[in-house]
Design an enzyme around this catalytic site. Structure first.
Site, PDB file in Angstrom:
ATOM      1  CE  LYS A 165      25.955  32.514  25.448  1.00  0.00           C
ATOM      2  NZ  LYS A 165      26.269  33.127  26.594  1.00  0.00           N
ATOM      3  CG  ASN A 166      30.103  33.975  25.791  1.00  0.00           C
ATOM      4  OD1 ASN A 166      28.973  34.311  25.972  1.00  0.00           O
ATOM      5  ND2 ASN A 166      30.665  32.760  26.156  1.00  0.00           N
TER       6      ASN A 166
ATOM      7  CB  CYS B 160      24.114  28.639  32.347  1.00  0.00           C
ATOM      8  SG  CYS B 160      23.329  28.372  30.741  1.00  0.00           S
TER       9      CYS B 160
ATOM     10  NE  ARG C   4      28.137  31.589  35.659  1.00  0.00           N
ATOM     11  CZ  ARG C   4      27.699  31.813  34.527  1.00  0.00           C
ATOM     12  NH1 ARG C   4      26.492  31.381  34.155  1.00  0.00           N
ATOM     13  NH2 ARG C   4      28.501  32.274  33.452  1.00  0.00           N
TER      14      ARG C   4
ATOM     15  CG  ASP D 115      31.554  28.225  27.338  1.00  0.00           C
ATOM     16  OD1 ASP D 115      31.206  27.855  28.597  1.00  0.00           O
ATOM     17  OD2 ASP D 115      31.646  29.256  26.896  1.00  0.00           O
TER      18      ASP D 115
ATOM     19  NE  ARG E  38      21.003  32.372  28.215  1.00  0.00           N
ATOM     20  CZ  ARG E  38      21.836  31.969  28.965  1.00  0.00           C
ATOM     21  NH1 ARG E  38      21.540  30.819  29.790  1.00  0.00           N
ATOM     22  NH2 ARG E  38      22.851  32.812  29.056  1.00  0.00           N
TER      23      ARG E  38
HETATM   24  N1  EPU Z   1      34.200  33.811  39.562  1.00  0.00           N
HETATM   25  C1  EPU Z   1      34.472  34.151  40.943  1.00  0.00           C
HETATM   26  N2  EPU Z   1      34.147  35.412  41.187  1.00  0.00           N
HETATM   27  C2  EPU Z   1      33.637  36.312  40.548  1.00  0.00           C
HETATM   28  C3  EPU Z   1      33.912  36.053  39.283  1.00  0.00           C
HETATM   29  C4  EPU Z   1      34.005  34.796  38.587  1.00  0.00           C
HETATM   30  O1  EPU Z   1      34.480  33.282  41.882  1.00  0.00           O
HETATM   31  O2  EPU Z   1      33.666  37.619  40.806  1.00  0.00           O
HETATM   32  C5  EPU Z   1      34.535  32.259  39.196  1.00  0.00           C
HETATM   33  C6  EPU Z   1      33.124  31.771  38.742  1.00  0.00           C
HETATM   34  O3  EPU Z   1      32.172  31.361  39.672  1.00  0.00           O
HETATM   35  C7  EPU Z   1      33.898  30.635  37.906  1.00  0.00           C
HETATM   36  C8  EPU Z   1      35.140  31.042  37.420  1.00  0.00           C
HETATM   37  O4  EPU Z   1      35.431  32.354  38.360  1.00  0.00           O
HETATM   38  O5  EPU Z   1      34.216  29.453  38.610  1.00  0.00           O
HETATM   39  C9  EPU Z   1      35.171  31.702  35.909  1.00  0.00           C
HETATM   40  O6  EPU Z   1      34.143  32.614  35.733  1.00  0.00           O
HETATM   41  P1  EPU Z   1      34.316  33.699  34.513  1.00  0.00           P
HETATM   42  O7  EPU Z   1      33.964  34.898  35.200  1.00  0.00           O
HETATM   43  O8  EPU Z   1      35.673  33.487  33.842  1.00  0.00           O
HETATM   44  O9  EPU Z   1      33.179  33.287  33.574  1.00  0.00           O
HETATM   45  P2  EPU Z   1      31.988  34.338  33.345  1.00  0.00           P
HETATM   46  O10 EPU Z   1      32.189  35.759  32.860  1.00  0.00           O
HETATM   47  O11 EPU Z   1      30.827  34.432  34.209  1.00  0.00           O
HETATM   48  C10 EPU Z   1      32.036  33.714  30.727  1.00  0.00           C
HETATM   49  C11 EPU Z   1      31.128  33.027  29.751  1.00  0.00           C
HETATM   50  C12 EPU Z   1      30.746  31.787  30.025  1.00  0.00           C
HETATM   51  C13 EPU Z   1      32.381  30.805  30.009  1.00  0.00           C
HETATM   52  C14 EPU Z   1      33.012  31.326  30.986  1.00  0.00           C
HETATM   53  C15 EPU Z   1      34.575  30.806  31.023  1.00  0.00           C
HETATM   54  C16 EPU Z   1      30.115  35.028  28.865  1.00  0.00           C
HETATM   55  C17 EPU Z   1      28.707  35.697  28.918  1.00  0.00           C
HETATM   56  N3  EPU Z   1      30.019  33.859  29.591  1.00  0.00           N
HETATM   57  O12 EPU Z   1      31.399  33.603  32.031  1.00  0.00           O
HETATM   58  O13 EPU Z   1      30.163  31.253  28.954  1.00  0.00           O
HETATM   59  O14 EPU Z   1      31.769  29.470  30.276  1.00  0.00           O
HETATM   60  O15 EPU Z   1      33.526  32.943  30.632  1.00  0.00           O
HETATM   61  O16 EPU Z   1      35.163  30.699  29.806  1.00  0.00           O
HETATM   62  O17 EPU Z   1      30.954  35.298  28.204  1.00  0.00           O
HETATM   63  C18 EPU Z   1      28.326  30.014  27.843  1.00  0.00           C
HETATM   64  O18 EPU Z   1      28.662  30.513  26.835  1.00  0.00           O
HETATM   65  O19 EPU Z   1      27.591  28.897  28.056  1.00  0.00           O
HETATM   66  C19 EPU Z   1      29.109  30.517  29.012  1.00  0.00           C
HETATM   67  C20 EPU Z   1      28.787  29.877  30.373  1.00  0.00           C
END
Ligand code: EPU
Length: 419
Positions: free
Chosen positions: A22-23, A116, A121, A308, A400
């Site tokens: 998915k990711n 989620c 976020r 995750d 999802r």
């Molecule tokens: N963060 C910020 N500011 C930003 C972006 C992120 O403060 O502009 C913070 C977030 O709030 C969080 C941390 O940085 O505390 C990590 O966030 P990251 O950006 O790395 O995560 P993401 O891109 O939102 C993806 C995956 C998540 C997975 C995380 C960490 C996708 C679609 N989602 O999320 O997957 O947990 O990386 O590996 O790729 C899931 O599949 O269930 C899922 C939540």
């Protein structure tokens, strides 16, 4: 609203082919916007998030056909640059379209993404990075309007304060057709980022260093279409492994991504669960009761233990012998599954980012609600190992991220039905 009715206590056993990730499929689908031609994505999982991504593509003017395991996307007719609020709210990855739309159109209008609820976020790092690449951003009435005055972003040197997965992907998507070189320092190293880069390189992009903390992207004029096979889903893999460990079964995971699953496997092995690896397969066998894990399980950016997989591992450990301690370091609010597990008889104490899990002899079926994608999967893992029947509602969260979840679990002998 659909639910899963799960009767626990059956030992899971059998073999499964792992679904596509998915990711990585979501940013790759966003990346097809940059290609001047047709892209064929193989092993693309059939998930509600993938349907949401295809609706975004359609509303921007792409043709997108999804059939079992394949997505065929033709972006030649792209003319739109605004994602409607209701599509933005369907999933977090809608934000990933920003970099790709900016690369293609030089302008985009979005709103705050859904996904989620794992604590706050923010998207501040995404926006700050785009600004460094020459994007003007204004925010009014809940709409974020991004515009590149010259029509094309320019390369930049960007040092991330945290290796954010989504920010790294968004910068890459914006940079591949920007003018000049972009350097990302402290980039995220998740395998899904490497998958996105492999896809973009196949379309003609010039990217080096993915999988390391310094990524260099040299902008090219245009990308072309390609055929690409999406990597297997390491988190779905971890979920089915945790399920086997929790129910005391045997599993052969085919088409597994072995080195990418290593951070999870190396922790699970400490429970005494037998894990053997050969020929792109992971073989899992649980003998006696699992042992608790002695060292604190700290979620960290890759190659650390994945956030995750925290919830599904916790479900396997609630009936282990001894006490395990988790420390969640990525999201503020990723223990929302624990209330349901406690309702089922688990002994879990949450204190801020730490959760202490004292192993109990048995857990029991209950009426519970999925709170988020991985938390919901963790509840299903617990339900399969519990005595009695669990009614698990709000399963749209699970849909999802897990393809044909109940079919996979049933094929392993789990008693689960959708109502
Ligand atoms: N963060 C910020 N500011 C930003 C972006 C992120 O403060 O502009 C913070 C977030 O709030 C969080 C941390 O940085 O505390 C990590 O966030 P990251 O950006 O790395 O995560 P993401 O891109 O939102 C993806 C995956 C998540 C997975 C995380 C960490 C996708 C679609 N989602 O999320 O997957 O947990 O990386 O590996 O790729 C899931 O599949 O269930 C899922 C939540």
């Amino acid at each position: 609203m659909q639910k899963f009715v799960i009767s626990g206590g059956n030992r899971l056993s059998g073999e499964i082919n792992l679904q596509g990730s998915k990711n990585s499929s979501l940013p790759i689908i966003a990346g097809t916007l940059l290609a001047d031609g047709e892209c064929v994505l193989k092993n693309c999982p059939v998930l509600s998030d993938v349907y949401s991504a295809s609706r975004i593509l359609n509303c921007l003017g792409c043709k997108c056909q999804l059939s079992s395991g394949n997505a065929v996307i033709d972006s030649i007719g792209v003319s739109g640059f605004e994602i409607p609020d209701e599509l933005m709210r369907e999933m977090r990855s809608s934000i990933m379209f920003m970099g790709a739309i900016l690369g293609r159109m030089g302008e985009c209008i979005v709103s705050i993404p859904g996904g989620c609820e794992l604590g706050s976020r923010p998207i501040d790092m995404h926006l700050a990075s785009f600004r460094k690449m020459g994007v003007d951003i204004s925010d009014s009435g809940g709409k974020i309007h991004c515009r590149i005055p010259s029509g094309k972003a320019h390369g930049a040197k960007i040092s991330l304060s945290f290796p954010s997965v989504g920010t790294t992907e968004n910068i890459i998507l914006c940079a591949v057709t920007a003018k000049g070189d972009t350097i990302i320092n402290n980039a995220a190293r998740e395998p899904e980022i490497c998958d996105l880069c492999r896809f973009l390189r196949k379309c003609g992009a010039d990217i080096k260093g993915d999988g390391e903390s310094r990524i260099v992207i040299r902008g090219v004029k245009k990308l072309h279409g390609c055929e690409y096979t999406i990597m297997p889903d390491r988190i779905a893999g971890a979920t089915y492994i945790a399920m086997t460990a929790a129910t005391g079964g045997e599993l052969i995971l085919k088409n597994a991504c072995i080195s990418e699953t290593e951070p999870f496997i190396s922790v699970l092995e400490q429970t005494g669960c037998g894990i053997y690896i050969a020929d792109n397969r992971i073989y899992v066998r649980k003998g006696a009761r699992l042992h608790a894990i002695k060292d604190r399980i700290r979620t960290m950016p890759h190659p650390g233990f994945p956030t995750d997989a925290q919830a599904v591992l916790m479900s396997a450990l609630i009936t282990a012998d001894g006490t395990s301690v988790f420390e969640e370091n990525i999201f503020d609010c990723r223990y929302r599954h624990t209330d349901a597990l406690i309702k089922m008889g688990a002994d879990i104490q949450v204190m801020g980012k730490v959760a202490v899990v004292r192993g109990v002899n048995k857990i029991y079926g209950a009426d519970i609600e999925a709170t988020d994608l991985r938390g919901g999967a963790a509840m299903a893992v617990a339900a399969l190992s519990a005595e009695g029947t669990t009614n698990l509602s709000n399963i749209y969260h699970i849909d999802r991220g897990y393809e044909k979840f109940e079919e996979v679990v049933s094929s392993l002998g789990g008693k689960i039905r959708r109502e």
